[in-house]
Design a protein around this motif. Structure first.
Motif, PDB file in Angstrom:
ATOM      1  N   ARG A 138       0.808  -1.230   0.000  1.00 55.48           N
ATOM      2  CA  ARG A 138       0.000   0.000   0.000  1.00 55.48           C
ATOM      3  C   ARG A 138       0.840   1.280   0.000  1.00 55.48           C
TER       4      ARG A 138
ATOM      5  N   THR B  54       4.435  -3.194 -11.646  1.00 58.27           N
ATOM      6  CA  THR B  54       3.361  -3.901 -10.967  1.00 58.27           C
ATOM      7  C   THR B  54       2.289  -4.260 -11.978  1.00 58.27           C
ATOM      8  N   GLN B  55       1.579  -5.344 -11.702  1.00 58.50           N
ATOM      9  CA  GLN B  55       0.458  -5.753 -12.537  1.00 58.50           C
ATOM     10  C   GLN B  55      -0.769  -5.820 -11.651  1.00 58.50           C
ATOM     11  N   PHE B  56      -1.912  -5.403 -12.211  1.00 58.48           N
ATOM     12  CA  PHE B  56      -3.156  -5.356 -11.459  1.00 58.48           C
ATOM     13  C   PHE B  56      -4.214  -6.211 -12.140  1.00 58.48           C
ATOM     14  N   HIS B  57      -5.164  -6.697 -11.331  1.00 58.85           N
ATOM     15  CA  HIS B  57      -6.298  -7.440 -11.863  1.00 58.85           C
ATOM     16  C   HIS B  57      -7.161  -6.474 -12.673  1.00 58.85           C
ATOM     17  N   PRO B  58      -7.674  -6.877 -13.841  1.00 60.47           N
ATOM     18  CA  PRO B  58      -8.396  -5.926 -14.701  1.00 60.47           C
ATOM     19  C   PRO B  58      -9.734  -5.447 -14.151  1.00 60.47           C
ATOM     20  N   THR B  59     -10.387  -6.216 -13.277  1.00 54.79           N
ATOM     21  CA  THR B  59     -11.702  -5.785 -12.812  1.00 54.79           C
ATOM     22  C   THR B  59     -11.732  -5.255 -11.388  1.00 54.79           C
ATOM     23  N   ASN B  60     -10.917  -5.826 -10.486  1.00 55.26           N
ATOM     24  CA  ASN B  60     -10.996  -5.357  -9.104  1.00 55.26           C
ATOM     25  C   ASN B  60      -9.790  -4.533  -8.674  1.00 55.26           C
ATOM     26  N   ASP B  61      -8.849  -4.262  -9.591  1.00 54.22           N
ATOM     27  CA  ASP B  61      -7.674  -3.426  -9.329  1.00 54.22           C
ATOM     28  C   ASP B  61      -6.823  -3.903  -8.160  1.00 54.22           C
ATOM     29  N   GLN B  62      -6.822  -5.190  -7.892  1.00 53.70           N
ATOM     30  CA  GLN B  62      -5.958  -5.745  -6.856  1.00 53.70           C
ATOM     31  C   GLN B  62      -4.620  -6.098  -7.494  1.00 53.70           C
ATOM     32  N   ILE B  63      -3.538  -5.868  -6.779  1.00 55.19           N
ATOM     33  CA  ILE B  63      -2.207  -6.149  -7.318  1.00 55.19           C
ATOM     34  C   ILE B  63      -2.049  -7.664  -7.488  1.00 55.19           C
ATOM     35  N   THR B  64      -1.540  -8.078  -8.661  1.00 53.77           N
ATOM     36  CA  THR B  64      -1.376  -9.504  -8.940  1.00 53.77           C
ATOM     37  C   THR B  64       0.088  -9.925  -9.048  1.00 53.77           C
TER      38      THR B  64
END
Length: 186
Positions: A49, A76-86
């Protein structure tokens, strides 16, 4: 640069299904590269965070089961729908290693043009620089007190920082004072 710390754990299994299991447990799969060897690890998502939701550049101390690395967050890469870091990529830094980062710009004013009714328009929020990690500043200060209506401050006007090279073109405007419609005819 500001400092942060992440405590992680070595990854035993690599691959899509193992990464998905880690994400379901609230962990982020990560990689450190740029050093002697590439290190795959995972860390709790809440530790990211302060690194993600700020314009600042952080020097991150990563402790992986007792072995300590110094790195910067490269990607960083993020999930496309919930914007959580992947996924997170870190670049390992050493005292002699030259790195490229984008440093935030802070404008100090108000300017003469703003006092006359002009509006400050900031074209650049960050400035790409290159140099050793110990020479990279937290932010770059730019004094805009002398800017008048219709004038701009360009990258070339920024005072050089010792040991750091600015990668932006010198003719790029950082900020300018726009002339309001009421004053354009005068």
């Amino acid at each position: 640069m500001k400092k942060a710390e992440i405590v992680g754990y070595n990854r035993a299994n690599l691959g899509r299904s193992a990464s998905q299991e880690l994400r379901n447990e609230g962990m982020v799969p990560c990689v450190i590269y740029g050093g002697a060897e590439q290190v795959s690890f995972y860390a709790p998502i809440y530790l990211f965070r302060p690194l993600l939701f700020t314009p600042d550049v952080y020097e991150v101390t990563i402790n992986i089961e007792g072995k300590v690395y110094t790195a910067i967050l490269q990607d960083t890469q993020f999930h496309p729908t919930n914007d959580q870091i992947t996924h997170a990529d870190f670049l390992e830094i050493t005292p002699d290693k030259v790195i490229k980062v984008a440093v935030p710009i802070k404008l100090h004013g108000p300017s003469e043009g703003q006092k006359k009714g002009g509006k400050l328009v900031q074209k650049m929020r960050k400035l790409r620089v290159q140099g050793p990690a110990q020479h990279i500043p937290d932010y770059i200060n730019i004094d805009i007190k002398d800017l008048d209506l219709g004038k701009s401050v360009k990258v070339g006007a920024i005072t050089p920082i010792e040991g750091v090279k600015i990668l932006e073109a010198a003719s790029n405007p950082v900020a300018f004072i726009s002339i309001p419609r009421a004053l354009r005819g005068q």
